[in-house]
Design a protein around this motif. Structure first.
Motif, mmCIF file in Angstrom:
data_model
loop_
_atom_site.group_PDB
_atom_site.id
_atom_site.type_symbol
_atom_site.label_atom_id
_atom_site.label_comp_id
_atom_site.label_asym_id
_atom_site.label_seq_id
_atom_site.Cartn_x
_atom_site.Cartn_y
_atom_site.Cartn_z
ATOM 1 N N VAL A 103 0.027 4.932 10.694
ATOM 2 C CA VAL A 103 0.107 4.881 12.149
ATOM 3 C C VAL A 103 0.985 3.712 12.542
ATOM 4 O O VAL A 103 1.110 2.734 11.815
ATOM 5 C CB VAL A 103 -1.288 4.747 12.797
ATOM 6 C CG1 VAL A 103 -2.128 5.973 12.534
ATOM 7 C CG2 VAL A 103 -2.010 3.515 12.312
ATOM 8 N N TYR A 104 1.613 3.834 13.693
ATOM 9 C CA TYR A 104 2.431 2.756 14.228
ATOM 10 C C TYR A 104 1.646 2.044 15.316
ATOM 11 O O TYR A 104 0.791 2.638 15.977
ATOM 12 C CB TYR A 104 3.749 3.302 14.780
ATOM 13 C CG TYR A 104 4.660 3.837 13.699
ATOM 14 C CD1 TYR A 104 5.386 2.974 12.902
ATOM 15 C CD2 TYR A 104 4.755 5.194 13.466
ATOM 16 C CE1 TYR A 104 6.207 3.451 11.899
ATOM 17 C CE2 TYR A 104 5.577 5.682 12.466
ATOM 18 C CZ TYR A 104 6.303 4.802 11.689
ATOM 19 O OH TYR A 104 7.098 5.284 10.701
ATOM 20 N N MET A 105 1.935 0.789 15.527
ATOM 21 C CA MET A 105 1.199 -0.004 16.500
ATOM 22 C C MET A 105 1.799 0.141 17.890
ATOM 23 O O MET A 105 1.922 -0.826 18.631
ATOM 24 C CB MET A 105 1.172 -1.459 16.051
ATOM 25 C CG MET A 105 0.626 -1.572 14.669
ATOM 26 S SD MET A 105 -0.574 -2.788 14.244
ATOM 27 C CE MET A 105 -1.125 -3.604 15.608
ATOM 28 N N ASP A 106 2.180 1.370 18.253
ATOM 29 C CA ASP A 106 2.727 1.635 19.573
ATOM 30 C C ASP A 106 1.746 2.407 20.442
ATOM 31 O O ASP A 106 2.085 2.871 21.502
ATOM 32 C CB ASP A 106 4.045 2.393 19.465
ATOM 33 C CG ASP A 106 3.877 3.788 18.883
ATOM 34 O OD1 ASP A 106 2.783 4.104 18.391
ATOM 35 O OD2 ASP A 106 4.850 4.548 18.910
ATOM 36 N N GLY A 107 0.530 2.584 19.956
ATOM 37 C CA GLY A 107 -0.469 3.269 20.740
ATOM 38 C C GLY A 107 -0.870 4.625 20.212
ATOM 39 O O GLY A 107 -1.637 5.327 20.858
ATOM 40 N N GLY A 108 -0.356 5.033 19.045
ATOM 41 C CA GLY A 108 -0.836 6.290 18.508
ATOM 42 C C GLY A 108 0.132 7.131 17.715
ATOM 43 O O GLY A 108 -0.232 8.222 17.280
ATOM 44 N N SER A 109 1.372 6.714 17.525
ATOM 45 C CA SER A 109 2.312 7.516 16.738
ATOM 46 C C SER A 109 1.852 7.585 15.288
ATOM 47 O O SER A 109 1.300 6.640 14.745
ATOM 48 C CB SER A 109 3.722 6.931 16.808
ATOM 49 O OG SER A 109 4.199 6.987 18.124
ATOM 50 N N VAL A 110 2.084 8.747 14.670
ATOM 51 C CA VAL A 110 1.596 9.011 13.313
ATOM 52 C C VAL A 110 2.766 9.430 12.435
ATOM 53 O O VAL A 110 3.640 10.183 12.861
ATOM 54 C CB VAL A 110 0.546 10.158 13.347
ATOM 55 C CG1 VAL A 110 0.059 10.479 11.960
ATOM 56 C CG2 VAL A 110 -0.604 9.805 14.263
ATOM 57 N N CYS A 111 2.780 8.940 11.186
ATOM 58 C CA CYS A 111 3.776 9.393 10.215
ATOM 59 C C CYS A 111 3.050 9.997 9.022
ATOM 60 O O CYS A 111 1.967 9.567 8.649
ATOM 61 C CB CYS A 111 4.689 8.258 9.778
ATOM 62 S SG CYS A 111 3.849 6.937 8.906
ATOM 63 N N VAL A 112 3.658 11.040 8.442
ATOM 64 C CA VAL A 112 3.078 11.743 7.302
ATOM 65 C C VAL A 112 4.180 11.988 6.286
ATOM 66 O O VAL A 112 5.272 12.438 6.638
ATOM 67 C CB VAL A 112 2.460 13.102 7.734
ATOM 68 C CG1 VAL A 112 1.910 13.846 6.542
ATOM 69 C CG2 VAL A 112 1.395 12.896 8.789
ATOM 70 N N GLY A 113 3.890 11.689 5.038
ATOM 71 C CA GLY A 113 4.808 11.975 3.947
ATOM 72 C C GLY A 113 4.148 12.925 2.966
ATOM 73 O O GLY A 113 2.966 12.775 2.651
ATOM 74 N N ILE A 114 4.888 13.915 2.494
ATOM 75 C CA ILE A 114 4.351 14.927 1.584
ATOM 76 C C ILE A 114 5.266 15.040 0.368
ATOM 77 O O ILE A 114 6.476 15.134 0.509
ATOM 78 C CB ILE A 114 4.265 16.303 2.282
ATOM 79 C CG1 ILE A 114 3.324 16.243 3.484
ATOM 80 C CG2 ILE A 114 3.823 17.380 1.306
ATOM 81 C CD1 ILE A 114 3.335 17.498 4.315
ATOM 82 N N ASP A 115 4.669 15.041 -0.817
ATOM 83 C CA ASP A 115 5.377 15.325 -2.064
ATOM 84 C C ASP A 115 4.818 16.637 -2.605
ATOM 85 O O ASP A 115 3.612 16.760 -2.813
ATOM 86 C CB ASP A 115 5.168 14.214 -3.084
ATOM 87 C CG ASP A 115 5.716 12.882 -2.602
ATOM 88 O OD1 ASP A 115 6.712 12.886 -1.860
ATOM 89 O OD2 ASP A 115 5.144 11.838 -2.971
ATOM 90 N N ASP A 116 5.709 17.615 -2.827
ATOM 91 C CA ASP A 116 5.222 18.915 -3.316
ATOM 92 C C ASP A 116 5.329 18.998 -4.829
ATOM 93 O O ASP A 116 5.800 18.075 -5.492
ATOM 94 C CB ASP A 116 5.938 20.073 -2.623
ATOM 95 C CG ASP A 116 7.407 20.185 -2.977
ATOM 96 O OD1 ASP A 116 7.909 19.386 -3.791
ATOM 97 O OD2 ASP A 116 8.066 21.081 -2.435
#
Length: 100
Positions: A52-65
Motif C-alpha cells: 500500500v502507498y501512504m497516499d490514503g489507500g492506493s494498492v500495488c500487486v505483483g504476480i509471478d506466474d
C-alpha cells in the motif's frame, strides 16, 4: 443395527465425495477469456506480493506466474469518488515509465 449404520455412513461418504468432485470441477476459472494482460497469466501462480502507498489507500500487486513472467499492477485511490476507478499495469507506480 451395525450393518445399517455402516450402510448409511457409506452413502454419506459417497454423496460427500461426489459433491466435492462436482464442486472442484466448477470452481476452476479460465483467465484465457479475460482482457490483456490477465489472459497471458499462466496458472498456477508462483508468487503474489502486495503493498500500500501512504497516499490514503492506493494498492500495488505483483504476480509471478508458473511460466516465469512477472506482472505488476497499481490501483490508485481516488479521494473524490472514494474508490479505485483506474488500474495500471506494467509498473508499481502510476506515473512510472511503462505504466499503461
Amino acid at each position: 443395527m451395525k450393518k445399517r449404520f455402516l450402510g448409511v455412513l457409506a452413502c454419506i461418504v459417497l454423496v460427500a465425495g461426489i459433491a466435492a468432485m462436482v464442486w472442484e470441477s466448477q470452481s476452476k476459472f479460465d483467465l484465457a477469456t479475460e482482457e490483456s494482460p490477465f489472459n497471458s497469466i499462466v496458472l498456477p501462480l508462483k508468487n503474489i506480493r502486495g503493498g500500500v502507498y501512504m497516499d490514503g489507500g492506493s494498492v500495488c500487486v505483483g504476480i509471478d506466474d508458473s511460466a516465469g513472467s512477472s506482472y505488476d499492477f497499481i490501483f490508485p485511490f481516488d479521494h473524490k469518488t472514494k474508490g479505485y476507478p483506474a488500474a495500471f499495469h506494467g509498473a508499481m507506480e502510476p506515473y512510472a515509465p511503462g505504466a499503461v
